[in-house]
Design a protein around this motif. Structure first.
Motif, PDB file in Angstrom:
ATOM      1  N   ALA A 146      -1.131  -5.824   3.536  1.00 29.97           N
ATOM      2  CA  ALA A 146      -0.091  -5.792   2.502  1.00 29.97           C
ATOM      3  C   ALA A 146      -0.260  -6.943   1.514  1.00 29.97           C
ATOM      4  N   ASP A 147      -0.662  -8.098   2.018  1.00 31.37           N
ATOM      5  CA  ASP A 147      -0.820  -9.276   1.163  1.00 31.37           C
ATOM      6  C   ASP A 147      -2.045  -9.188   0.255  1.00 31.37           C
ATOM      7  N   ARG A 148      -2.970  -8.293   0.549  1.00 30.76           N
ATOM      8  CA  ARG A 148      -4.176  -8.132  -0.267  1.00 30.76           C
ATOM      9  C   ARG A 148      -4.079  -7.014  -1.303  1.00 30.76           C
ATOM     10  N   LEU A 149      -2.934  -6.347  -1.390  1.00 29.19           N
ATOM     11  CA  LEU A 149      -2.785  -5.261  -2.369  1.00 29.19           C
ATOM     12  C   LEU A 149      -2.904  -5.799  -3.789  1.00 29.19           C
ATOM     13  N   GLU A 150      -3.363  -4.937  -4.699  1.00 25.77           N
ATOM     14  CA  GLU A 150      -3.483  -5.319  -6.103  1.00 25.77           C
ATOM     15  C   GLU A 150      -2.188  -5.048  -6.845  1.00 25.77           C
ATOM     16  N   GLU A 151      -2.040  -5.726  -7.975  1.00 24.07           N
ATOM     17  CA  GLU A 151      -0.857  -5.522  -8.813  1.00 24.07           C
ATOM     18  C   GLU A 151      -0.925  -4.171  -9.500  1.00 24.07           C
ATOM     19  N   ILE A 152       0.258  -3.626  -9.774  1.00 21.98           N
ATOM     20  CA  ILE A 152       0.346  -2.350 -10.464  1.00 21.98           C
ATOM     21  C   ILE A 152      -0.192  -2.487 -11.890  1.00 21.98           C
ATOM     22  N   THR A 153      -0.804  -1.441 -12.392  1.00 24.76           N
ATOM     23  CA  THR A 153      -1.350  -1.440 -13.753  1.00 24.76           C
ATOM     24  C   THR A 153      -0.289  -0.963 -14.742  1.00 24.76           C
ATOM     25  N   LYS A 154      -0.489  -1.270 -16.003  1.00 27.11           N
ATOM     26  CA  LYS A 154       0.473  -0.877 -17.039  1.00 27.11           C
ATOM     27  C   LYS A 154       0.626   0.637 -17.121  1.00 27.11           C
TER      28      LYS A 154
END
Length: 181
Positions: A146-154
């Protein structure tokens, strides 16, 4: 269809929400204004001490199942989409402005606001920070993952907002249609 649970708790549904005639809402369930609940959705808080709250502007689409275990809560934040056929099982908190994709399963987790869980993903037993993205089909069952997930894109942020707006329009349209009948 609205039913009490064995503890004689009845659903509390805003008159400014739209609930499909084939949706089933049982027990200690609270549904706020501008919520869309689609055909064959099931929201069930019938075990002792369980509750489900769906905050304003959210949508629970066709064939979604939301259930809370004994002594647990499911909280769906404002302007959140539960897409077709997903399962949300308590204990579970989903933040404001989230999207849970087609066939996804979320259980025993805390999902931060503005987070996207894409189609057929599984999220269990973790906390996901705000503004993250769980890719299609990903299994997230450890906090390290969970801590390695990427940020959501625009583009995905725009997509999830468009889904909320489309469903609020449906609520308004269906309520107006009902008033005209």
């Amino acid at each position: 269809m609205h039913f009490p649970n064995p503890h004689k708790q009845h659903p509390k549904v805003s008159k400014k929400a739209w609930i499909s005639e084939t949706a089933v809402i049982i027990g200690n369930v609270t549904i706020a204004d501008n919520v869309f609940v689609g055909p064959n959705a099931v929201l069930r808080a019938d075990e002792p001490g369980s509750s489900i709250t769906v905050h304003s502007g959210s949508n629970v689409q066709d064939n979604v199942v939301v259930h809370a275990l004994s002594h647990s809560d499911v909280i769906i934040g404002k302007n959140t989409s539960l897409a077709h056929g997903c399962i949300v099982h308590g204990p579970c908190r989903i933040g404001e402005g989230c999207f849970i994709g087609f066939g996804a399963v979320v259980f025993d987790c805390d999902i931060g606001k503005d987070t996207l869980v894409l189609h057929r993903a599984i999220v269990r037993g973790v906390n996901i920070s705000s503004g993250m993205m769980v890719p299609d089909g990903t299994v997230v069952t450890s906090q390290d993952c969970a801590d390695r997930l990427e940020e959501i894109t625009k583009d995905l942020t725009d997509f999830k907002r468009s889904v909320v707006l489309a469903n609020i329009d449906l609520v308004e349209g269906y309520i107006k249609l009902g008033e005209e009948s």
